[in-house]
Design an enzyme around this catalytic site. Sequence first.
Site, PDB file in Angstrom:
ATOM      1  N   ASP A 143       2.847  12.854   7.842  1.00 34.97           N
ATOM      2  CA  ASP A 143       3.370  11.561   7.423  1.00 34.97           C
ATOM      3  C   ASP A 143       3.593  10.693   8.651  1.00 34.97           C
ATOM      4  OD1 ASP A 143       5.086   9.574   5.830  1.00 34.97           O
ATOM      5  OD2 ASP A 143       4.726  11.119   4.326  1.00 34.97           O
ATOM      6  N   HIS A 175       9.100   6.412   6.238  1.00 30.52           N
ATOM      7  CA  HIS A 175       8.580   7.113   5.065  1.00 30.52           C
ATOM      8  C   HIS A 175       8.655   8.632   5.240  1.00 30.52           C
ATOM      9  CE1 HIS A 175       5.422   8.486   2.189  1.00 30.52           C
ATOM     10  NE2 HIS A 175       5.806   7.435   1.476  1.00 30.52           N
ATOM     11  N   SER A 401       4.884   9.379  -3.827  1.00 33.34           N
ATOM     12  CA  SER A 401       5.196   9.910  -2.497  1.00 33.34           C
ATOM     13  C   SER A 401       6.510  10.677  -2.509  1.00 33.34           C
ATOM     14  CB  SER A 401       5.297   8.778  -1.468  1.00 33.34           C
ATOM     15  OG  SER A 401       4.033   8.354  -1.042  1.00 33.34           O
TER      16      SER A 401
END
Length: 559
Positions: A143, A175, A401
């Site tokens: 990520d 994120h 996600s």
Amino acid sequence: MRNRLSLAALTLLPLLASGARAQTELTKADSFLRPVLARASNQSAGWTSVVVKFSGKLDSNQRQQLTALQADTYRNLELIGSAGVRLPTRNLKALAALPFVEHLSADTTVKKSDEFITEHSNAKAVWNDFGYAGWGVNVAVLDSGIKDNHPDMAGGVIANANFNASGNTEDPCGHGTHVAGIIAGFGCASSGPGSFRTFYGVAPGAYLVDVTVLDGKGQGSVTDVIAGIQWVIANKTALNIRILNLSLGHPVGESYKTDPLCQAVEAAWKAGIVVVCAAGNTGRQSDTAQAGQLNEGYGINYGSIQSPGNDPYVITVGAVKNVDGNRANDKLATYSSRGPSRLDFILKPDLVAPGNQVISTLSNTSYLATTYGATNAVKQTEYKTGRDTSSRFYFRLSGTSMAAPVVSGAAAILLEKEPWLTPDTIKARLMLSADKVSDKGGLYTDPCSYGAGMLNIYNAIQSTAVATAPAVSPNLYQDGAGNVYINTSSMLGGTQVIWGVNGVNNLKVVWGNQVIWGTSANILNASQVIWGSAVWSNQVIWGTNTNTVDLSSKAIRGE
């Protein structure tokens, strides 16, 4: 920031991790204290309140030992041979190691872990009834990085590698830290005096391997991601990596048989690593709701699964949203991408999990924090008494996600119980045990939207299914009359047993009672959109050389 681990030290990590997990003091603690106890060290800050069960009445020497640990007994609980004790967190392990201490429990007025991802995946029930929380299982997160000095992450990130050309570290996007907290956050920043909610990850006992492949805006090339996957496979044994989480993707531009990213995730799968992928957030046909349309007015955008979630080997996860706090009433998020996959017509997603408006760990100087703090900030008063200011530790995000790491955490729990399980058996158990659900706004179960159903970790931990053949997701085909069928030849062996699992020879066991062949062909609304070559062949495929995380408004703010 903690020092990065050298490659020479990597081979020692599995031994160190297993040794730490084997400490007998862990067996004395409840599931809420174990994450805190496991990470406690001489450098730990803060205080912890616990209920201590003693083996008998304390003598003067034993009381002196407690005093030496700065343990303050604030409440005697003679009825149960215990006491409420507050002490520095750094001394927690020493307390647990005392021979006259039988058990430690968290002392709190809150309902621990009463949160969407842990409650609605049944992770909390597994912690309480079975004690499994992913202990000793290592998960690689590909990520934008992980802020490993976050209180909920400190000590939990065992190795780092960076393959993004920007060279950024410590998650400038935000994120990756959020995803990591969903997998294995252990709630330190939302525990202790004044806290009334604690934000645990699904598998707070798991360790994390931070593999940065995206930049500060959540973008990176396919080659960056593949380089990261290569590194994970190369270090699989040294770091004991069992699971790979990919909450990223790009539109499908070619068959999974030639897609480089799909080939890379297949290689990881075949190397014995469970690969979990987000389905994507393009499940709506239109951006505005219209009366009379399915999917709460947005229409259903079939064929919107992203790569590498279109690969038949990996576990592809869609997102559900919390409606009223009752798990039975959870609904599919309107934005959750639908199958079948473009070009190959693979039946995806494989299952769905909580993913909407999820509170998890924050990288507080990141792009997401600075850009969307006004709408997505978590107020401190949402989990702790005090000033009504934005939390420096937690943030809200939505999307598949967020759902994918819930399933990665589930896989860690299964692997803690039975470390010998293969990726195919993990996938089969998660799908077979999923709750078969129907769209609350419709009359059917739609496997192209829900997959095998909603993740139920409590059911999965009790499954005994063993896959002796690849647990590939099958492809669909359409006959001349417009009926849609599952291509059983892509998943059944000569004995007509699905994935080699004994006793499972009925597709409805996996995908529910109203599956998509013959009588239910109409559930693929406007199926010509999926099979009509004129539509797909003319679509503009953007970013086929780029992997991104979805930072659009629907993914940021949810619904």
